[in-house]
Design a protein around this motif. Structure first.
Motif, PDB file in Angstrom:
ATOM      1  N   TYR A 292     -39.053  27.239  12.481  1.00 40.42           N
ATOM      2  CA  TYR A 292     -38.142  28.726  12.395  1.00 40.42           C
ATOM      3  C   TYR A 292     -38.198  29.975  11.354  1.00 40.42           C
ATOM      4  O   TYR A 292     -38.165  31.087  10.999  1.00 40.42           O
ATOM      5  N   ILE A 293     -39.336  29.417  10.760  1.00 40.79           N
ATOM      6  CA  ILE A 293     -40.021  30.708   9.946  1.00 40.79           C
ATOM      7  C   ILE A 293     -41.218  30.926  10.192  1.00 40.79           C
ATOM      8  O   ILE A 293     -42.155  30.086   9.931  1.00 40.79           O
TER       9      ILE A 293
ATOM     10  N   PHE B 125     -42.748  33.134   5.598  1.00 37.70           N
ATOM     11  CA  PHE B 125     -42.300  32.600   4.651  1.00 37.70           C
ATOM     12  C   PHE B 125     -41.764  34.054   3.419  1.00 37.70           C
ATOM     13  O   PHE B 125     -40.442  33.777   3.581  1.00 37.70           O
TER      14      PHE B 125
ATOM     15  N   TRP C   8     -39.405  36.181   5.454  1.00 43.86           N
ATOM     16  CA  TRP C   8     -37.589  35.293   5.721  1.00 43.86           C
ATOM     17  C   TRP C   8     -36.743  35.255   4.606  1.00 43.86           C
ATOM     18  O   TRP C   8     -36.061  35.791   4.959  1.00 43.86           O
ATOM     19  N   GLU C   9     -37.568  35.535   3.688  1.00 39.76           N
ATOM     20  CA  GLU C   9     -36.763  34.457   2.594  1.00 39.76           C
ATOM     21  C   GLU C   9     -36.356  36.116   1.697  1.00 39.76           C
ATOM     22  O   GLU C   9     -35.201  36.491   1.843  1.00 39.76           O
TER      23      GLU C   9
ATOM     24  N   ASN D 164     -29.697  35.253  11.679  1.00 41.09           N
ATOM     25  CA  ASN D 164     -31.938  35.830  12.280  1.00 41.09           C
ATOM     26  C   ASN D 164     -31.583  36.319  13.249  1.00 41.09           C
ATOM     27  O   ASN D 164     -31.972  37.392  13.395  1.00 41.09           O
TER      28      ASN D 164
ATOM     29  N   HIS E 244     -29.728  30.544   9.607  1.00 43.00           N
ATOM     30  CA  HIS E 244     -30.880  30.733   8.651  1.00 43.00           C
ATOM     31  C   HIS E 244     -29.422  29.754   7.573  1.00 43.00           C
ATOM     32  O   HIS E 244     -28.842  30.922   6.538  1.00 43.00           O
TER      33      HIS E 244
ATOM     34  N   MET F 141     -31.252  29.063   2.765  1.00 39.48           N
ATOM     35  CA  MET F 141     -31.915  28.658   2.436  1.00 39.48           C
ATOM     36  C   MET F 141     -31.402  27.893   1.369  1.00 39.48           C
ATOM     37  O   MET F 141     -29.844  28.819   1.069  1.00 39.48           O
TER      38      MET F 141
ATOM     39  N   THR G 224     -35.072  24.478   3.048  1.00 42.09           N
ATOM     40  CA  THR G 224     -34.098  24.957   4.546  1.00 42.09           C
ATOM     41  C   THR G 224     -33.517  24.433   5.362  1.00 42.09           C
ATOM     42  O   THR G 224     -33.054  22.966   6.082  1.00 42.09           O
TER      43      THR G 224
ATOM     44  N   ARG H 104     -31.233  25.967  10.092  1.00 42.59           N
ATOM     45  CA  ARG H 104     -31.062  26.445  11.124  1.00 42.59           C
ATOM     46  C   ARG H 104     -30.178  25.716  11.563  1.00 42.59           C
ATOM     47  O   ARG H 104     -30.157  24.386  11.914  1.00 42.59           O
TER      48      ARG H 104
END
Length: 151
Positions: free
Chosen positions: A5-6, A9, A12-13, A96, A106, A108, A119, A121
């Protein structure tokens, strides 16, 4: 990190704008002081609820006369570092992607050193209390999700 799902990275972060600090309680650990792997789902729940409150979505769902409720359709967690008793982790949450009546959320978590420790989801679906069928997000609700995912 190679979770499906990432994608990228770093990108995404950067998409996370909301987090809650959570301190690991003794009762959440095993005999070695490690965070029990089932507890992260409770952390996701706390972060998700605080996030949804911040968006202003919880009021209707908590209204006894309300017609809609959110349900979690699936949830997963991937662990990358150990977490121990009395540590504080910042659990980040974001929408997301948004579907007709669902949202892919999502998560983290970072420790005090800024390291990603886990992490995750999960899909949340808005349903009718009466029928149990999905209820589409209004344009206003979609805007609330989108506003929190943009800069």
């Amino acid at each position: 990190m190679k979770q499906s799902y990432i994608g990228n990275f770093e990108e995404w972060e950067k998409g996370f704008r909301f987090s809650v600090p959570i301190r690991v309680r003794f009762s959440e650990t095993d005999m070695f002081g490690h965070l029990n792997n089932t507890v992260t789902f409770s952390y996701f729940e706390q972060a998700r609820i605080d996030y949804l409150k911040k968006l202003g979505l919880m009021n209707d769902w908590l209204d006894p006369k309300g017609e809609r409720i959110p349900v979690v359709a699936d949830l997963q967690c991937d662990y990358s570092k150990q977490v121990f008793f009395d540590e504080t982790v910042d659990v980040y949450v974001k929408a997301n992607s948004i579907g007709k009546s669902s949202v892919d959320i999502h998560y983290m978590a970072k420790n005090a050193n800024g390291e990603v420790v886990f992490t995750g989801r999960g899909a949340m679906v808005q349903i009718s209390k009466e029928t149990g069928s999905g209820v589409a997000w209004t344009e206003e609700e979609k805007d609330l999700f989108y506003a929190r995912t943009r800069n």
